[in-house]
Design a protein around this motif. Sequence first.
Motif, PDB file in Angstrom:
ATOM      1  N   LEU A  90      52.508  44.515   7.314  1.00  0.00           N
ATOM      2  CA  LEU A  90      52.023  44.202   8.653  1.00  0.00           C
ATOM      3  C   LEU A  90      52.466  42.827   9.146  1.00  0.00           C
ATOM      4  CD1 LEU A  90      48.331  45.446   8.208  1.00  0.00           C
ATOM      5  CD2 LEU A  90      50.263  46.721   9.160  1.00  0.00           C
ATOM      6  N   GLN A  91      52.868  41.969   8.247  1.00  0.00           N
ATOM      7  CA  GLN A  91      53.141  40.587   8.634  1.00  0.00           C
ATOM      8  C   GLN A  91      54.453  40.462   9.397  1.00  0.00           C
ATOM      9  OE1 GLN A  91      53.064  37.608   5.454  1.00  0.00           O
ATOM     10  NE2 GLN A  91      51.981  36.295   6.893  1.00  0.00           N
ATOM     11  N   ASP A  92      54.393  39.663  10.465  1.00  0.00           N
ATOM     12  CA  ASP A  92      55.577  39.414  11.265  1.00  0.00           C
ATOM     13  C   ASP A  92      56.610  38.647  10.449  1.00  0.00           C
ATOM     14  OD1 ASP A  92      56.614  39.324  14.267  1.00  0.00           O
ATOM     15  OD2 ASP A  92      56.997  37.362  13.374  1.00  0.00           O
ATOM     16  N   LEU A  93      57.868  39.043  10.575  1.00  0.00           N
ATOM     17  CA  LEU A  93      58.924  38.418   9.797  1.00  0.00           C
ATOM     18  C   LEU A  93      59.066  36.931  10.122  1.00  0.00           C
ATOM     19  CD1 LEU A  93      61.007  39.103   7.641  1.00  0.00           C
ATOM     20  CD2 LEU A  93      62.644  39.589   9.454  1.00  0.00           C
ATOM     21  N   GLN A  94      58.770  36.546  11.348  1.00  0.00           N
ATOM     22  CA  GLN A  94      58.869  35.135  11.723  1.00  0.00           C
ATOM     23  C   GLN A  94      57.828  34.288  10.988  1.00  0.00           C
ATOM     24  OE1 GLN A  94      61.352  33.728  13.470  1.00  0.00           O
ATOM     25  NE2 GLN A  94      62.197  35.804  13.383  1.00  0.00           N
ATOM     26  N   GLU A  95      56.653  34.864  10.752  1.00  0.00           N
ATOM     27  CA  GLU A  95      55.643  34.142   9.975  1.00  0.00           C
ATOM     28  C   GLU A  95      56.098  33.948   8.534  1.00  0.00           C
ATOM     29  OE1 GLU A  95      51.332  35.052  12.108  1.00  0.00           O
ATOM     30  OE2 GLU A  95      51.822  36.004  10.196  1.00  0.00           O
ATOM     31  N   ILE A  96      56.760  34.953   7.986  1.00  0.00           N
ATOM     32  CA  ILE A  96      57.276  34.838   6.624  1.00  0.00           C
ATOM     33  C   ILE A  96      58.339  33.751   6.559  1.00  0.00           C
ATOM     34  CG2 ILE A  96      58.561  36.036   4.804  1.00  0.00           C
ATOM     35  CD1 ILE A  96      57.215  38.651   5.791  1.00  0.00           C
ATOM     36  N   LYS A  97      59.263  33.773   7.512  1.00  0.00           N
ATOM     37  CA  LYS A  97      60.330  32.770   7.541  1.00  0.00           C
ATOM     38  C   LYS A  97      59.771  31.365   7.734  1.00  0.00           C
ATOM     39  CE  LYS A  97      64.073  35.752   9.214  1.00  0.00           C
ATOM     40  NZ  LYS A  97      65.015  36.042  10.328  1.00  0.00           N
ATOM     41  N   LEU A  98      58.738  31.240   8.557  1.00  0.00           N
ATOM     42  CA  LEU A  98      58.152  29.923   8.807  1.00  0.00           C
ATOM     43  C   LEU A  98      57.556  29.339   7.530  1.00  0.00           C
ATOM     44  CD1 LEU A  98      57.455  27.754  10.927  1.00  0.00           C
ATOM     45  CD2 LEU A  98      55.278  28.954  11.297  1.00  0.00           C
ATOM     46  N   GLN A  99      56.896  30.179   6.737  1.00  0.00           N
ATOM     47  CA  GLN A  99      56.326  29.709   5.480  1.00  0.00           C
ATOM     48  C   GLN A  99      57.422  29.267   4.509  1.00  0.00           C
ATOM     49  OE1 GLN A  99      52.538  32.075   4.207  1.00  0.00           O
ATOM     50  NE2 GLN A  99      53.639  33.408   5.613  1.00  0.00           N
ATOM     51  N   VAL A 100      58.513  30.025   4.478  1.00  0.00           N
ATOM     52  CA  VAL A 100      59.638  29.635   3.620  1.00  0.00           C
ATOM     53  C   VAL A 100      60.244  28.321   4.096  1.00  0.00           C
ATOM     54  CG1 VAL A 100      61.962  30.270   2.853  1.00  0.00           C
ATOM     55  CG2 VAL A 100      60.153  32.016   2.932  1.00  0.00           C
ATOM     56  N   GLU A 101      60.435  28.188   5.407  1.00  0.00           N
ATOM     57  CA  GLU A 101      61.081  26.992   5.963  1.00  0.00           C
ATOM     58  C   GLU A 101      60.241  25.735   5.740  1.00  0.00           C
ATOM     59  OE1 GLU A 101      64.057  26.348   7.370  1.00  0.00           O
ATOM     60  OE2 GLU A 101      64.617  28.361   6.721  1.00  0.00           O
ATOM     61  N   ILE A 102      58.935  25.840   5.937  1.00  0.00           N
ATOM     62  CA  ILE A 102      58.075  24.655   5.810  1.00  0.00           C
ATOM     63  C   ILE A 102      57.696  24.406   4.358  1.00  0.00           C
ATOM     64  CG2 ILE A 102      55.815  23.685   6.381  1.00  0.00           C
ATOM     65  CD1 ILE A 102      56.042  24.965   9.122  1.00  0.00           C
ATOM     66  N   ASN A 103      57.155  25.404   3.694  1.00  0.00           N
ATOM     67  CA  ASN A 103      56.623  25.200   2.345  1.00  0.00           C
ATOM     68  C   ASN A 103      57.715  24.911   1.322  1.00  0.00           C
ATOM     69  OD1 ASN A 103      54.351  25.977   3.711  1.00  0.00           O
ATOM     70  ND2 ASN A 103      54.004  27.853   2.550  1.00  0.00           N
ATOM     71  N   LEU A 104      58.815  25.648   1.411  1.00  0.00           N
ATOM     72  CA  LEU A 104      59.878  25.508   0.419  1.00  0.00           C
ATOM     73  C   LEU A 104      60.999  24.579   0.890  1.00  0.00           C
ATOM     74  CD1 LEU A 104      61.128  26.225  -2.282  1.00  0.00           C
ATOM     75  CD2 LEU A 104      62.027  28.330  -1.249  1.00  0.00           C
ATOM     76  N   MET A 105      61.663  24.948   1.984  1.00  0.00           N
ATOM     77  CA  MET A 105      62.783  24.128   2.448  1.00  0.00           C
ATOM     78  C   MET A 105      62.324  22.737   2.881  1.00  0.00           C
ATOM     79  SD  MET A 105      65.437  25.748   1.778  1.00  0.00           S
ATOM     80  CE  MET A 105      66.481  24.451   2.467  1.00  0.00           C
ATOM     81  N   GLY A 106      61.142  22.658   3.460  1.00  0.00           N
ATOM     82  CA  GLY A 106      60.608  21.349   3.845  1.00  0.00           C
ATOM     83  C   GLY A 106      60.428  20.440   2.655  1.00  0.00           C
ATOM     84  N   THR A 107      60.046  21.009   1.513  1.00  0.00           N
ATOM     85  CA  THR A 107      59.889  20.216   0.295  1.00  0.00           C
ATOM     86  C   THR A 107      61.247  19.766  -0.229  1.00  0.00           C
ATOM     87  OG1 THR A 107      57.864  21.438  -0.241  1.00  0.00           O
ATOM     88  CG2 THR A 107      58.908  20.223  -2.037  1.00  0.00           C
TER      89      THR A 107
END
Length: 327
Positions: A129-146
């Motif tokens: 059910l989760q929007d793909l943009q929400e998934i990408k945002l978590q990857v971009e901030i939580n992982l790539m941001g680190t």
Amino acid sequence: MASLYLLLLGILLLPFLLLLVLAFLAWPAPVKLQLKGRHVLISGGSSGIGLAMARQAASEGAHVSILARNPAKLEAAREAIRQATGSDVSILSVDVQDFDSVSKAIQDASPIDVLVANHGVYFSQELELQDLQEIKLQVEINLMGTFHLIKAALPGMKQNAKNTNFPASIAIMSSQSGQVGIYGYGAYSATKYALRGLAEALRHEVVLDNIYVSLIFPPGTETPGFAEEKKRRSELINMIAASSGCMKADEVAEKAFNGIKCGTFIIPCNFEGVMLAIATAGLYPQNSCLGAFVEVIGAGFMRFVGLCFQWKWFGIIEKYHAKRNGS
């Protein structure tokens, strides 16, 4: 009879022999890292755990910089820290998704002694059910941001640790969802699990530069973000999440800094977190022979406890669907 005595003596000596071996294997040695007079930079420092850590570091005499996106929240956080501790802090309005901006901010703020990568977002929802943009945002901030934050800070931290001969620290805020996958947190767990791989590899890369790496595993924590996230949870996510404990941000901040100041790699924040740390120890570094002893002795039992938790969660899922389907 003599053989029996020798056998009993051997059994009694075994733990001591194991401790001696582990004292040799545990490396590097624990460190005493003081915050007073050191520069502590905390991302996600305008609220929640980051703000609590900034407040504690300032109260211990550190020079604190907080980094976040929202200038108004940063100003409010600075004022809150000033009122609580009497100390001023530096603020950096930066989006961790933008490496160039992060790099410039880090360069302006350097030198850094303790870097806390605390930023993060999470959205609980079933993957289908989760929007793909929400998934990408978590990857971009939580992982790539680190990655952005650490890559920008690392050269200066290495040079500063060499010049001052003081130990430095890079602390990464993971989550108990980075130790065990939980229903409804697939994307979030994926980003937090990835941080463990980053931390383990980084520990090897910087250990001879007098830089320690810590990985922090807080449970659900009473923060503004957590309050908002709970509003969107499905009924089943709420049922499963209710089996886990919750902490206050100040409690997590205290646990985090206690571990950071000793150079501890894995930092659990409550008893449940300690159990998860033992159960998921795997090949992560350990600089305490006592910590290693507990992990070696407790691993088998904690595997059993882990299976009990999985049985409980699968039971909740099964009952929920049976009730919804009217069977």
